[in-house]
Design an enzyme around this catalytic site. Structure first.
Site, PDB file in Angstrom:
ATOM      1  N   SER A 104      82.825  66.563  29.479  1.00  0.00           N
ATOM      2  CA  SER A 104      84.249  66.541  29.164  1.00  0.00           C
ATOM      3  C   SER A 104      84.861  67.852  29.604  1.00  0.00           C
ATOM      4  O   SER A 104      84.321  68.925  29.326  1.00  0.00           O
ATOM      5  CB  SER A 104      84.459  66.335  27.666  1.00  0.00           C
ATOM      6  OG  SER A 104      85.831  66.295  27.343  1.00  0.00           O
ATOM      7  N   HIS A 118      92.437  66.809  33.012  1.00  0.00           N
ATOM      8  CA  HIS A 118      91.395  66.328  32.100  1.00  0.00           C
ATOM      9  C   HIS A 118      90.457  65.439  32.900  1.00  0.00           C
ATOM     10  O   HIS A 118      90.882  64.650  33.750  1.00  0.00           O
ATOM     11  CB  HIS A 118      92.027  65.531  30.957  1.00  0.00           C
ATOM     12  CG  HIS A 118      91.062  64.634  30.240  1.00  0.00           C
ATOM     13  ND1 HIS A 118      91.046  63.265  30.416  1.00  0.00           N
ATOM     14  CD2 HIS A 118      90.074  64.900  29.356  1.00  0.00           C
ATOM     15  CE1 HIS A 118      90.108  62.732  29.665  1.00  0.00           C
ATOM     16  NE2 HIS A 118      89.496  63.699  29.009  1.00  0.00           N
TER      17      HIS A 118
END
Length: 281
Positions: A104, A118
């Site tokens: 992540s 992201h």
């Protein structure tokens, strides 16, 4: 150490290798800007609610001249979901045992002309096995050429794996997911989002790798293009107000944040997605 089957081990190894390569490129960009910033790595370990070892991960954070704050985390966890949370997870309603491994990444940039970003890729095992992930661009000051290039690169990754990738569907999924209902605005300019990609492990894993490689190819190029652009105090104000929206989404709606907190993940790693500075009117 969690026992891993060959598929779980292969996914974990690749996610960790992608982390290493991404961090190296981001540190190289800092060097190009004259900064000596580097990632700080913090290993963490998880205990399952049963008391058994529950895996863990490594939180990586860098605060530099170009990347005001960037986190790149990897984790490999397993055990049992607690209570009714299992009913919300694909394949866990009747058996709460699970395994999850993934990467992540969230980057908040100093220059308002450099888009925040992201990226997440993951492999989960319950009674089912599936991949999920995607990447989305979050510019405070959108620039059409950057948005178009980002989407085009993800579309190419999807097109190279037609058995798993579906750019129109995954783009629409991102647009729907990264939406802030109480503000009635999207979090950014989108990208792709997919989940519950199950069936052919090799095909789905190859597509997930292609998504990670696409991100590593396109995003540093955009950063290098914009990181020296001139900006004004009004641009900084726009950046920080936009960051407030980003924080609202991640704390109220983001499923990854909820999953990490409800499975006993490292709080600092989970909340690394929050910006270093944000404003609200």
């Amino acid at each position: 150490m969690l026992p891993l089957d060959p598929q779980q081990a292969a996914a974990r190894t690749w996610f960790e290798s992608l982390r290493t390569r991404i961090c190296a490129v981001f540190e190289a960009i800092e060097r190009e800007a004259g900064s000596d910033a580097a990632f700080d790595y913090l290993p963490w370990h998880r205990v399952d609610p049963t008391g058994a070892p529950g895996g863990g991960g490594v939180r990586g954070v860098m605060k530099g001249q170009v990347f005001e704050k960037v986190g790149v985390n990897v984790s490999t966890v397993g055990g049992s979901f607690e209570g009714d949370f299992a009913k919300t997870i694909h394949g866990a309603a009747d058996d709460p045992s699970f395994f999850a491994t993934g990467i992540s990444l969230v980057a908040h940039m100093a220059n308002p002309h450099v888009p925040a970003v992201h990226m997440n890729c993951r492999f989960l095992v319950t009674a089912k096995r599936w991949f999920g992930g995607g990447a989305d661009l979050n510019p405070p000051l959108p620039i059409a050429t950057d948005t178009d290039e980002f989407h085009a690169r993800l579309a190419t990754a999807c097109a190279a794996h037609p058995g798993a990738g579906d750019y129109p569907r995954f783009k629409a999924w991102a647009d729907e997911y990264f939406y802030i209902p109480h503000r009635q605005v999207h979090r950014g300019v989108g990208g792709i989002f997919y989940d519950h990609l199950e069936g052919d492990f090799d095909e789905n894993f190859a597509f997930t790798r292609a998504v990670g490689e696409a991100f590593l190819d396109v995003y540093p190029r955009i950063v290098r293009r914009r990181m020296d652009a001139a900006f004004t105090p009004a641009d900084i104000a726009q950046r920080d107000a936009w960051r407030g929206r980003y924080a609202e989404f991640n704390l109220v709606y983001d499923r990854g944040t909820s999953f990490g907190l409800k499975t006993g993940g490292n709080v600092d790693a989970i909340l690394m997605s929050l910006p270093p500075v944000a404003t609200w009117a």
